[in-house]
Design an enzyme around this catalytic site. Structure first.
Site, PDB file in Angstrom:
ATOM      1  CG  HIS A 259      -0.222   0.384   2.507  1.00  0.00           C
ATOM      2  ND1 HIS A 259      -0.120   1.697   2.949  1.00  0.00           N
ATOM      3  CD2 HIS A 259       0.416  -0.379   3.433  1.00  0.00           C
ATOM      4  CE1 HIS A 259       0.545   1.714   4.095  1.00  0.00           C
ATOM      5  NE2 HIS A 259       0.883   0.470   4.416  1.00  0.00           N
ATOM      6  CB  CYS A 260       1.366   4.258  -1.554  1.00  0.00           C
ATOM      7  SG  CYS A 260       0.227   4.153  -2.959  1.00  0.00           S
ATOM      8  CD  GLN A 261      -2.608   8.734   2.451  1.00  0.00           C
ATOM      9  OE1 GLN A 261      -1.612   8.740   3.176  1.00  0.00           O
ATOM     10  NE2 GLN A 261      -3.837   8.570   2.943  1.00  0.00           N
TER      11      GLN A 261
END
Length: 369
Positions: A259-261
């Protein structure tokens, strides 16, 4: 000219082989990675020959390209397989195939280099076999994520008890999506939902951001990749570490959530790099594969450029384990040079990224993900 040692095999014969002597049969699927990943014959392996490999081989393909699995290749050379069966989508006669098709190159390589194994092609291909013998096929529909409530109110382990379904961003809706059985993609919100992660059987997370917290460090294994979603960021230097981490979790029987943002740019880039390296596929094929599962992915221009450079290294016949850390990277860490890529052609520029809005790109990219 078709090698006369290669004979057609009817679907009913392959069915009998799989039922009685599956360990004596090597099945090589010459369809695209995308088709193979969506549905395949149980126990089959995918033959993936890039355009670069085909061109440089000049019609003489090495066995290591046809059977990349070392254990299977050793068994083949030792004559431990009674039959090697090749298939594509629907071919009924080898004479119908182009000489430079993946299956014809595979047939010629196997007839030349295999020892004691009979070489066959499956008459009618996967299309016919799956219709006649569905019990020997696997089919993986593109996952749509979890159907879990968007609101985290009263959910044990949730990092946010004030969210509401109203106004929830698209990238946070639903749940993480399955890219591969051991690899999932999603947003920081999904990473804050322990119930989602536990439901999926996640054991490790890759956090591709500099500011998203690791909420459950006592429960999951974490790998942090502190990269900003910026045209100046060098994400390619992290490809090897990320790929090794995913493989280590996979080999231990675990599952990784990346994941990232927003789960759109940085984390998608890592997933694309993993598919390209481990399956030796081009960027556009990997991109389509991931987009089928998470339609909103959109790596920024620079990340697409770095993936294109990575593609040239991954698909080169002489590529090494260090391909993810090139001697000359697209962007060196700490430099301020800006390179914008109009996919699939790279265009170096010296102006700021904000002044490049006139560039048209067929793959929509997001300025901040």
């Amino acid at each position: 000219m078709v090698n006369m040692e290669t004979c057609a095999m009817d679907c009913c014969v392959l069915k009998a082989l799989l039922a009685e002597r599956a360990h004596k049969c090597l099945i090589l699927d010459c369809r695209s990675f995308f088709s193979f990943s969506s549905c395949s014959i149980v126990g089959s392996s995918n033959v993936r020959l890039s355009t670069i490999v085909k061109r440089r081989a000049k019609g003489s393909m090495g066995l290591e390209h046809i059977v990349p699995n070392e254990e299977q290749r050793c068994r083949l050379v030792a004559g431990m397989y009674e039959a090697v069966v090749l298939l594509d989508e629907r071919t009924s006669e080898l004479d119908m195939l182009r000489k430079d098709s993946t299956m014809m190159l595979a047939v010629n390589a196997l007839c030349r280099d295999s020892r004691g194994s009979s070489i066959y092609f499956l008459k009618g291909g996967y299309e016919t076999f799956s219709a006649q013998c569905p019990e020997f096929c696997t089919k993986n529909s593109p996952p749509v994520g979890l159907s879990l409530p968007l609101c985290a109110n009263n959910v044990p382990g949730s990092a946010d008890s004030n969210c509401t379904p109203c106004g929830t961003p698209l990238y946070d809706q639903g749940g993480p999506v399955e890219i591969l059985p051991f690899l999932y993609l999603g947003s920081a919100y999904h990473a804050s939902r322990k119930d989602m992660l536990d439901t999926l059987g996640i054991t490790a997370l890759i956090n591709v951001s500099a500011n998203c917290p690791n909420h459950f460090e006592g429960h999951f294994q974490y790998k942090s990749i502190p990269v900003e979603d910026s045209h100046k960021a060098d994400i390619s230097s992290w490809f090897n570490e990320a790929i090794d981490f995913i493989d280590s979790v996979k080999n231990s029987g675990g599952r990784v959530f990346v994941h990232c943002q927003a789960g759109i740019s940085r984390s998608a880039t890592i997933c694309l790099a993993y598919l390209m390296r481990t399956n030796r596929v081009k960027l556009d094929e990997a991109f389509e594969f991931v987009k089928q599962r998470r339609s909103i992915i959109s790596p920024n221009f620079s990340f697409m450029g770095q993936l294109l450079q990575f593609e040239s290294q991954v698909l080169a016949p002489s590529c090494s384990a260090e391909a993810g850390s090139p001697t000359i990277s697209v962007l060196d860490r700490g430099t301020s040079t800006t390179t914008v890529f109009n996919f699939p052609v790279s265009i170096p520029v010296h102006s700021g990224a904000n002044s490049l809005s006139y560039l048209q790109n067929p793959i929509t990219t997001s300025p901040s993900c």
